[in-house]
Motif scaffolding. Structure first.
Motif, PDB file in Angstrom:
ATOM      1  N   LEU A 102      22.259 -12.746  -6.933  1.00 44.64           N
ATOM      2  CA  LEU A 102      23.404 -12.218  -6.185  1.00 44.64           C
ATOM      3  C   LEU A 102      23.814 -13.159  -5.061  1.00 44.64           C
ATOM      4  N   SER A 103      22.865 -13.923  -4.544  1.00 41.06           N
ATOM      5  CA  SER A 103      23.170 -14.836  -3.432  1.00 41.06           C
ATOM      6  C   SER A 103      24.062 -15.990  -3.859  1.00 41.06           C
ATOM      7  N   ILE A 104      24.283 -16.154  -5.161  1.00 40.08           N
ATOM      8  CA  ILE A 104      25.154 -17.234  -5.617  1.00 40.08           C
ATOM      9  C   ILE A 104      26.595 -16.990  -5.180  1.00 40.08           C
ATOM     10  N   ALA A 105      26.901 -15.775  -4.754  1.00 42.80           N
ATOM     11  CA  ALA A 105      28.240 -15.467  -4.255  1.00 42.80           C
ATOM     12  C   ALA A 105      28.566 -16.244  -2.988  1.00 42.80           C
ATOM     13  N   TYR A 106      27.542 -16.801  -2.326  1.00 41.90           N
ATOM     14  CA  TYR A 106      27.750 -17.564  -1.096  1.00 41.90           C
ATOM     15  C   TYR A 106      27.357 -19.028  -1.267  1.00 41.90           C
ATOM     16  N   ASP A 107      27.210 -19.474  -2.512  1.00 41.66           N
ATOM     17  CA  ASP A 107      26.724 -20.820  -2.774  1.00 41.66           C
ATOM     18  C   ASP A 107      27.798 -21.873  -2.498  1.00 41.66           C
ATOM     19  N   ARG A 108      27.356 -23.109  -2.233  1.00 42.32           N
ATOM     20  CA  ARG A 108      28.280 -24.230  -2.106  1.00 42.32           C
ATOM     21  C   ARG A 108      28.725 -24.668  -3.500  1.00 42.32           C
ATOM     22  N   VAL A 109      29.995 -24.979  -3.656  1.00 39.95           N
ATOM     23  CA  VAL A 109      30.524 -25.421  -4.944  1.00 39.95           C
ATOM     24  C   VAL A 109      31.532 -26.536  -4.726  1.00 39.95           C
ATOM     25  N   HIS A 110      31.761 -27.320  -5.784  1.00 37.96           N
ATOM     26  CA  HIS A 110      32.857 -28.271  -5.825  1.00 37.96           C
ATOM     27  C   HIS A 110      33.928 -27.692  -6.735  1.00 37.96           C
ATOM     28  N   TYR A 111      35.165 -27.820  -6.340  1.00 36.62           N
ATOM     29  CA  TYR A 111      36.251 -27.229  -7.132  1.00 36.62           C
ATOM     30  C   TYR A 111      37.396 -28.207  -7.261  1.00 36.62           C
ATOM     31  N   LYS A 112      38.264 -27.940  -8.240  1.00 32.57           N
ATOM     32  CA  LYS A 112      39.420 -28.788  -8.503  1.00 32.57           C
ATOM     33  C   LYS A 112      40.669 -28.196  -7.851  1.00 32.57           C
ATOM     34  N   ASP A 113      41.676 -29.053  -7.685  1.00 37.69           N
ATOM     35  CA  ASP A 113      42.931 -28.588  -7.098  1.00 37.69           C
ATOM     36  C   ASP A 113      43.802 -27.858  -8.124  1.00 37.69           C
ATOM     37  N   GLU A 114      43.580 -28.126  -9.419  1.00 43.61           N
ATOM     38  CA  GLU A 114      44.366 -27.454 -10.444  1.00 43.61           C
ATOM     39  C   GLU A 114      43.839 -26.039 -10.691  1.00 43.61           C
ATOM     40  N   PRO A 115      44.679 -25.162 -11.267  1.00 40.41           N
ATOM     41  CA  PRO A 115      44.210 -23.812 -11.619  1.00 40.41           C
ATOM     42  C   PRO A 115      43.041 -23.871 -12.604  1.00 40.41           C
ATOM     43  N   GLU A 116      42.100 -22.970 -12.441  1.00 42.58           N
ATOM     44  CA  GLU A 116      40.923 -22.927 -13.305  1.00 42.58           C
ATOM     45  C   GLU A 116      41.175 -22.046 -14.523  1.00 42.58           C
ATOM     46  N   ALA A 117      40.420 -22.299 -15.576  1.00 42.73           N
ATOM     47  CA  ALA A 117      40.502 -21.475 -16.788  1.00 42.73           C
ATOM     48  C   ALA A 117      39.115 -21.414 -17.414  1.00 42.73           C
ATOM     49  N   TRP A 118      38.785 -20.286 -18.009  1.00 41.50           N
ATOM     50  CA  TRP A 118      37.479 -20.116 -18.640  1.00 41.50           C
ATOM     51  C   TRP A 118      37.365 -21.024 -19.856  1.00 41.50           C
ATOM     52  N   ASN A 119      36.255 -21.696 -19.971  1.00 40.25           N
ATOM     53  CA  ASN A 119      35.914 -22.491 -21.155  1.00 40.25           C
ATOM     54  C   ASN A 119      34.673 -21.841 -21.764  1.00 40.25           C
TER      55      ASN A 119
END
Length: 289
Positions: A56-73
Motif C-alpha cells: 500500500l505504501s507504493i502510493a507514495y513512491d518516487r516515480v519517473h514519468y513522461k510528459d505524454e499521456p499514459e496508456a495501459w500496456n
C-alpha cells in the motif's frame, strides 16, 4: 500528478499479479507433486496481511514519468508479472529441497521455513516491480522502505520466536535471508532481460533530436517509424555523454551522463533534456550500472 499515480498503479499491478502467481504456483505444485501443504492456513493469512499491507505504501513512491499521456500496456504488464511470478516458484522449490534433503527438517519446520521465504522474497519483489531498470535505479520513497522493512522484520520475528508456527533456529533464518537476497539479485537480472525482449528500446528522431524510446511507445510498435528517420535497434553501450537534466522530476532531482541510462533516454526522447548538472546528484543508474 495523474501520471505519477499511473506509474504507481502500473507497479502495483505487476507486483500483485506476480505475487499471486508465485504463491499459487508453488503451493499448488507442492500439493500435487509431493502431497504436502507447504504452508498452513495461518501462514497464508500472515502472508496476505504483511505483503499486502506493505505494498500500500507504493502510493507514495518516487516515480519517473513522461510528459505524454499514459496508456495501459497490458501485454507488458502481464508479461513482466508472469516472468517474476514464474521465477519465484523456482527459488521456492530450491529452498524446499534444501530444507527437506539437506537440513532434514520435519514437515512442521519446513512449513515455517517456506513461510519465511515466501514472505521475505515477496516483500523484496516490490523493489523489482517498481523500476524498469535495476532495482536501485530509482530511489524508493522512505515510507516504502519502512513499510517493506517492517513487514520483513515481523515475518522474521514470527519465525524466529515461533509465533503461530514452529520456531526456527537463527541459523536457518539467516540461511533463508541469504538465499532470498541471492535470488533477488538474480531475478533483477532476469527482469532486465525480459524488458529488453518484451519492450525493446529503438532509436528514432524525436523533435529533431535522436533519442531512444520503447518500441511500444511508437505507432504500431515501431513498425511505421521509417518517417522521417529509420528505426534501428541499438545495443546498449556504456558511453559517457555530456551531463544533462530535466525539470520534470522535482521529487528526485538528478542529472544523467550515460547513453544507456533508460531514464536519460526517455528524457531525450521527449525533448525535455537541459544541459548541465544544475547542482543535482548523479542518477543511480549512471553511477552503478
Amino acid at each position: 500528478e495523474s501520471r505519477k499515480i499511473f506509474q504507481r498503479m502500473n507497479s502495483y499491478a505487476i507486483y500483485r499479479i506476480a505475487e499471486t502467481l508465485r504463491v499459487l504456483l508453488f503451493v499448488t505444485l507442492t500439493i500435487l507433486i509431493f502431497n504436502f501443504f507447504p504452508v498452513t492456513a495461518v501462514m497464508i493469512v500472515m502472508l496476505a496481511l504483511l505483503n499486502d499491507g506493505s505494498i500500500l505504501s507504493i502510493a507514495y513512491d518516487r516515480v519517473h514519468y513522461k510528459d505524454e499521456p499514459e496508456a495501459w500496456n497490458m501485454r507488458l504488464v502481464l508479461g513482466m508479472a508472469s516472468v517474476l511470478g514464474f521465477v519465484g516458484p523456482i527459488a521456492a522449490f530450491g529452498m524446499f529441497y534444501i530444507g527437506d534433503r539437506v537440513l532434514n527438517l520435519n514437515h512442521a519446520h519446513i512449513q515455517t521455513l517456506m513461510y519465511l521465504l515466501l514472505s521475505v522474497a515477496g516483500s523484496l519483489t516490490i523493489y523489482l516491480s517498481r523500476t524498469r531498470g535495476p532495482f536501485w535505479s530509482i530511489r524508493p520513497a522512505r515510507i516504502l522502505v519502512l513499510a517493506v522493512s517492517g513487514a520483513e522484520a515481523v515475518a522474521t520475528l514470527l519465525a524466529l520466536f515461533g509465533i503461530f508456527m514452529p520456531q526456527l533456529s537463527w541459523r536457518w533464518v539467516v540461511l533463508v535471508w541469504g538465499y532470498s537476497l541471492v535470488w533477488f539479485l538474480v531475478t533483477d537480472r532476469v527482469k532486465l532481460l525480459a524488458y529488453r525482449i518484451l519492450d525493446p528500446v529503438k532509436q528514432v528522431a524525436v523533435k529533431g533530436k535522436p533519442g531512444l524510446v520503447a518500441a511500444t511507445e511508437l505507432p504500431n510498435g515501431g513498425a511505421d517509424a521509417d518517417q522521417p528517420a529509420a528505426v534501428a535497434t541499438k545495443a546498449r553501450t556504456k558511453v559517457r555523454v555530456a551531463a544533462f537534466h530535466t525539470d520534470t522530476d522535482p521529487e528526485d532531482p538528478v542529472y544523467h551522463d550515460r547513453s544507456d541510462c533508460p531514464y536519460g533516454q526517455e528524457i531525450k526522447a521527449n525533448g525535455n533534456d537541459k544541459p548541465g548538472r544544475a547542482g543535482r546528484r548523479r542518477c543511480d543508474w549512471c553511477t552503478h550500472a
